[in-house]
Design an enzyme around this catalytic site. Structure first.
Site, mmCIF file in Angstrom:
data_model
loop_
_atom_site.group_PDB
_atom_site.id
_atom_site.type_symbol
_atom_site.label_atom_id
_atom_site.label_comp_id
_atom_site.label_asym_id
_atom_site.label_seq_id
_atom_site.Cartn_x
_atom_site.Cartn_y
_atom_site.Cartn_z
ATOM 1 N N VAL A 1 -15.719 -6.545 -48.012
ATOM 2 C CA VAL A 1 -15.111 -4.921 -47.857
ATOM 3 C C VAL A 1 -16.316 -4.020 -48.736
ATOM 4 O O VAL A 1 -16.811 -3.348 -47.666
ATOM 5 C CB VAL A 1 -13.870 -4.506 -47.799
ATOM 6 C CG1 VAL A 1 -14.084 -3.413 -47.092
ATOM 7 C CG2 VAL A 1 -12.636 -6.000 -47.547
ATOM 8 N N VAL B 1 -3.778 -1.838 -43.498
ATOM 9 C CA VAL B 1 -2.891 -1.963 -41.929
ATOM 10 C C VAL B 1 -3.960 -2.502 -40.663
ATOM 11 O O VAL B 1 -4.397 -1.800 -40.381
ATOM 12 C CB VAL B 1 -1.770 -1.463 -42.138
ATOM 13 C CG1 VAL B 1 -0.922 -1.619 -41.443
ATOM 14 C CG2 VAL B 1 -1.297 -0.822 -43.241
ATOM 15 N N GLY C 1 -6.694 -4.566 -40.682
ATOM 16 C CA GLY C 1 -7.422 -3.931 -40.804
ATOM 17 C C GLY C 1 -8.762 -2.574 -39.686
ATOM 18 O O GLY C 1 -8.142 -1.559 -40.380
ATOM 19 N N ILE D 1 -7.853 -1.575 -36.965
ATOM 20 C CA ILE D 1 -7.469 -0.658 -35.967
ATOM 21 C C ILE D 1 -6.670 0.357 -37.115
ATOM 22 O O ILE D 1 -6.520 0.383 -37.991
ATOM 23 C CB ILE D 1 -6.226 -1.588 -35.491
ATOM 24 C CG1 ILE D 1 -6.325 -3.323 -34.975
ATOM 25 C CG2 ILE D 1 -5.461 -1.141 -34.203
ATOM 26 C CD1 ILE D 1 -5.295 -3.597 -34.470
ATOM 27 N N ASP E 1 1.228 -11.282 -47.004
ATOM 28 C CA ASP E 1 0.589 -9.902 -46.634
ATOM 29 C C ASP E 1 0.699 -9.367 -44.938
ATOM 30 O O ASP E 1 0.677 -7.742 -45.343
ATOM 31 C CB ASP E 1 -1.387 -11.096 -46.052
ATOM 32 C CG ASP E 1 -2.186 -10.169 -45.754
ATOM 33 O OD1 ASP E 1 -3.180 -9.210 -46.087
ATOM 34 O OD2 ASP E 1 -2.324 -9.808 -43.732
ATOM 35 N N LYS F 1 2.307 -5.100 -45.140
ATOM 36 C CA LYS F 1 1.144 -3.872 -43.878
ATOM 37 C C LYS F 1 2.441 -3.442 -43.266
ATOM 38 O O LYS F 1 3.033 -2.292 -43.402
ATOM 39 C CB LYS F 1 0.947 -4.552 -42.963
ATOM 40 C CG LYS F 1 -0.657 -5.214 -44.114
ATOM 41 C CD LYS F 1 -1.252 -6.349 -42.961
ATOM 42 C CE LYS F 1 -2.908 -7.665 -43.754
ATOM 43 N NZ LYS F 1 -3.871 -8.131 -42.680
HETATM 44 P P1 NAP Z 1 -13.323 -9.685 -52.145
HETATM 45 O O1 NAP Z 1 -14.546 -10.097 -50.852
HETATM 46 O O2 NAP Z 1 -13.050 -11.330 -52.751
HETATM 47 O O3 NAP Z 1 -14.110 -9.484 -53.142
HETATM 48 C C1 NAP Z 1 -13.516 -8.380 -53.826
HETATM 49 C C2 NAP Z 1 -14.400 -7.871 -54.908
HETATM 50 O O4 NAP Z 1 -13.536 -7.370 -56.257
HETATM 51 C C3 NAP Z 1 -15.056 -8.780 -55.577
HETATM 52 O O5 NAP Z 1 -16.848 -7.786 -55.792
HETATM 53 C C4 NAP Z 1 -15.458 -8.327 -57.197
HETATM 54 O O6 NAP Z 1 -16.279 -8.964 -57.963
HETATM 55 C C5 NAP Z 1 -14.572 -8.113 -57.457
HETATM 56 N N1 NAP Z 1 -13.502 -7.990 -58.260
HETATM 57 C C6 NAP Z 1 -12.322 -8.396 -58.754
HETATM 58 N N2 NAP Z 1 -11.577 -8.619 -59.228
HETATM 59 C C7 NAP Z 1 -12.020 -7.903 -59.819
HETATM 60 C C8 NAP Z 1 -11.715 -6.843 -61.321
HETATM 61 N N3 NAP Z 1 -11.287 -7.752 -62.269
HETATM 62 N N4 NAP Z 1 -12.983 -6.165 -61.811
HETATM 63 C C9 NAP Z 1 -14.263 -6.043 -61.224
HETATM 64 N N5 NAP Z 1 -14.265 -6.718 -59.675
HETATM 65 C C10 NAP Z 1 -13.629 -7.172 -59.568
HETATM 66 O O7 NAP Z 1 -12.353 -9.267 -51.490
HETATM 67 P P2 NAP Z 1 -12.753 -8.476 -49.744
HETATM 68 O O8 NAP Z 1 -11.975 -9.478 -48.847
HETATM 69 O O9 NAP Z 1 -13.843 -7.383 -49.512
HETATM 70 O O10 NAP Z 1 -11.069 -7.334 -49.943
HETATM 71 C C11 NAP Z 1 -11.116 -6.725 -51.175
HETATM 72 C C12 NAP Z 1 -9.274 -5.516 -51.205
HETATM 73 O O11 NAP Z 1 -9.590 -5.280 -49.121
HETATM 74 C C13 NAP Z 1 -8.152 -6.282 -50.933
HETATM 75 O O12 NAP Z 1 -7.011 -4.896 -51.463
HETATM 76 C C14 NAP Z 1 -7.625 -7.462 -49.825
HETATM 77 O O13 NAP Z 1 -6.120 -7.306 -49.301
HETATM 78 C C15 NAP Z 1 -8.367 -5.503 -48.686
HETATM 79 N N6 NAP Z 1 -8.910 -6.207 -47.245
HETATM 80 C C16 NAP Z 1 -9.542 -7.119 -46.919
HETATM 81 C C17 NAP Z 1 -9.766 -7.176 -45.573
HETATM 82 C C18 NAP Z 1 -10.695 -8.256 -45.174
HETATM 83 O O14 NAP Z 1 -11.152 -8.616 -44.559
HETATM 84 N N7 NAP Z 1 -11.269 -9.183 -46.259
HETATM 85 C C19 NAP Z 1 -9.286 -7.091 -44.740
HETATM 86 C C20 NAP Z 1 -8.061 -5.518 -45.020
HETATM 87 C C21 NAP Z 1 -7.977 -5.858 -46.175
HETATM 88 P P3 NAP Z 1 -17.320 -10.396 -58.216
HETATM 89 O O15 NAP Z 1 -17.830 -10.637 -56.591
HETATM 90 O O16 NAP Z 1 -18.055 -10.092 -58.828
HETATM 91 O O17 NAP Z 1 -16.143 -11.396 -57.542
HETATM 92 N N1 HSE Z 2 -5.891 -12.538 -44.787
HETATM 93 C C1 HSE Z 2 -5.635 -10.889 -43.897
HETATM 94 C C2 HSE Z 2 -5.539 -11.601 -42.646
HETATM 95 C C3 HSE Z 2 -7.075 -10.246 -44.033
HETATM 96 O O1 HSE Z 2 -5.508 -12.964 -41.839
HETATM 97 O O2 HSE Z 2 -5.161 -10.709 -41.662
HETATM 98 C C4 HSE Z 2 -6.719 -8.969 -43.689
HETATM 99 O O3 HSE Z 2 -5.632 -8.591 -44.245
#
Ligand code: NAP
Ligand code: HSE
Length: 429
Positions: A16, A135, A137, A139, A204, A208
């Protein structure tokens, strides 16, 4: 004269975070035209400074500590994209609010558990927490509830809010594969959360739903009040049996204010195959909002992924740049009432699958257990028999979950079962 730039600090440079930086860079002119001011990044933070993230980050200040970054003088908005219920996400969010910064986050886990106290902290500091990306993504469902439908009594919120579960269920159906095989496939494709139970256990999606309920009904966030059930017990036989009756199985969230209190459940359900929810394929999300005056609004789109999630984060950032100020859950914290979880669910028909010892009188005991608890049978068929165990599927007439649980306890006590029983609501939509 150009207005002062809005200055961001971005913590978390994963899927993200990188998506947000790409959008901010690519659409800088568009954002400035639409908001009347530049939106710039002052500082960034993640765990590893040296990781190759496929984009250039040299022009931004690096901070090892997201909490320190959240308090910087040259930051107006702290963008929390690290994830996690507690830890640095919560600590940095609190630090940012205490230091007088607005917060944008995609973190449903943190808000579902700590949303009430964080919203209070934000309000006391006269700052905002925005969470469109948390919530469904891409949408814009938070915006739809807090703004588009703000004048409506909301009567029901329902939807498929976890793309991974919908991918698993639809793939089982289309490829005829068992749950375990499709779960492994989803894992290999990188669809599963680090803790897969967050997805397949319904947690998860439950997070939401709890956030949407708060906005919809003006209640404090009550994640503990969400009845959760995962998809791990669903078999291909259930999917096929549902299809024969004109239904599909979805991990469905339903939240509804009733005279008995707030019903919130995230459970696998049968939904009509020809309904919008029944036609939802793969990793897509769908949220249906029912307003007293608006009628039914159906929102469908990508619930996850770099572009869609970054798009939702950007919508919050642009709102702040434009000066739009809306309370975290759509109204002042003092107006949110404690949610009273409904003691019993709205009655529904149920789909039941029993593993029955294939011996005389076994089926009669099941029928008796259901009958004595006042649960009436609408349909019944034996679908399979292997090694002395028969799989029997029963569809009930509408009944309460309490009556059904009493019936299932009685059947279980009659010692004719050989395996766990599956019980799924058939949801009228
Ligand atoms: P991700 O790819 O796992 O990235 C997490 C990032 O946070 C990484 O850059 C990581 O650093 C950093 N991080 C983790 N722990 C940390 C700490 N203790 N101190 C400093 N930095 C830290 O996660 P993501 O998928 O982007 O998701 C991020 C957020 O968005 C989450 O809350 C997730 O639930 C939400 N979300 C994600 C999606 C999706 O499609 N991915 C959709 C909706 C909501 P490093 O890279 O250096 O390890
Ligand atoms: N794990 C979640 C999903 C990512 O599959 O919808 C977005 O919150």
């Amino acid at each position: 004269m150009t207005a002062a730039p809005l200055r961001l600090a971005i913590a978390g440079l994963g899927t993200v975070g990188v998506g947000v930086i790409k959008m901010l860079t690519r659409n800088a002119n568009l954002i400035e035209r639409r908001t009347g001011r530049p939106v710039v990044i002052s500082a960034i933070s993640a765990r590893s400074r040296s990781k190759d993230r496929g984009i250039t980050l040299k022009s931004f200040d690096w901070e090892d500590d997201p909490v320190a970054m959240a308090k910087r003088d040259d930051v107006d908005v702290f963008v929390e994209l690290m994830g996690g219920t507690d830890g640095p996400a919560k600590a940095a969010t609190e630090a940012a609010l205490n230091a007088g910064k607005d917060v944008v986050t995609a973190n449903k886990a943190m808000l579902a558990v700590h949303g009430n106290e964080l919203a209070k902290l934000a309000e006391d500091a006269d700052k905002l927490i925005r969470f469109e990306a948390a919530v469904a993504g891409g949408i814009p469902v938070v915006k739809a509830l807090t703004e588009g439908l703000a004048g409506n009594e909301i009567t029901r919120v329902l939807g498929v809010m976890n793309g991974t579960c919908n991918y698993i269920l639809t793939r089982m159906e289309t490829a005829g594969l068992p749950y375990e095989e499709v779960f492994a496939e989803a894992d290999a494709l990188g669809y599963l959360e680090a803790d897969p139970n967050l997805d397949v256990g319904g947690i998860d999606a439950g997070h939401k739903l709890a956030l949407l309920s708060s906005i919809a009904y003006g209640t404090k966030v009550d994640f503990d009040g969400v009845v959760l059930e995962g998809i791990g017990a669903i078999t291909i036989e259930d999917i096929n049996a549902a299809a024969r009756m004109g239904y599909r199985i979805k991990l469905l969230g339903v939240s509804q204010m009733t005279g008995r209190g707030l019903e919130q459940r995230m459970t696998p359900c049968l939904v009509p195959a020809n309904s919008p929810l029944g036609q939802l394929e793969g990793g897509t999300n769908m949220v249906i909002l029912e307003g007293e005056d608006s009628g039914t609004i159906v929102l469908r789109g990508a619930g996850a992924g770099e572009g869609p999630t970054a798009s939702a984060v950007m919508s919050d950032i642009l709102d702040i740049a434009r000066g739009t100020r809306i309370s975290t859950f759509g109204q002042p914290v003092g107006n949110l009432v404690a949610s009273k979880p409904a003691k019993a669910d709205t009655p529904a028909a149920f789909y039941l699958r029993f593993h029955l010892q294939d011996k005389p009188g076994a089926l009669a005991k099941v029928a008796a257990g259901l009958g004595e608890a006042g649960v009436s049978i609408a349909q019944m068929r034996q679908v399979e028999e292997t090694q002395g165990v028969a799989q029997v599927i029963i569809v009930t007439h509408k009944t309460s979950r309490d009556s059904l649980d009493r019936a299932l306890d009685a059947v279980s006590g009659s010692k004719v079962l050989d395996g766990a029983t599956v019980a799924l609501r058939i949801e009228d939509i």
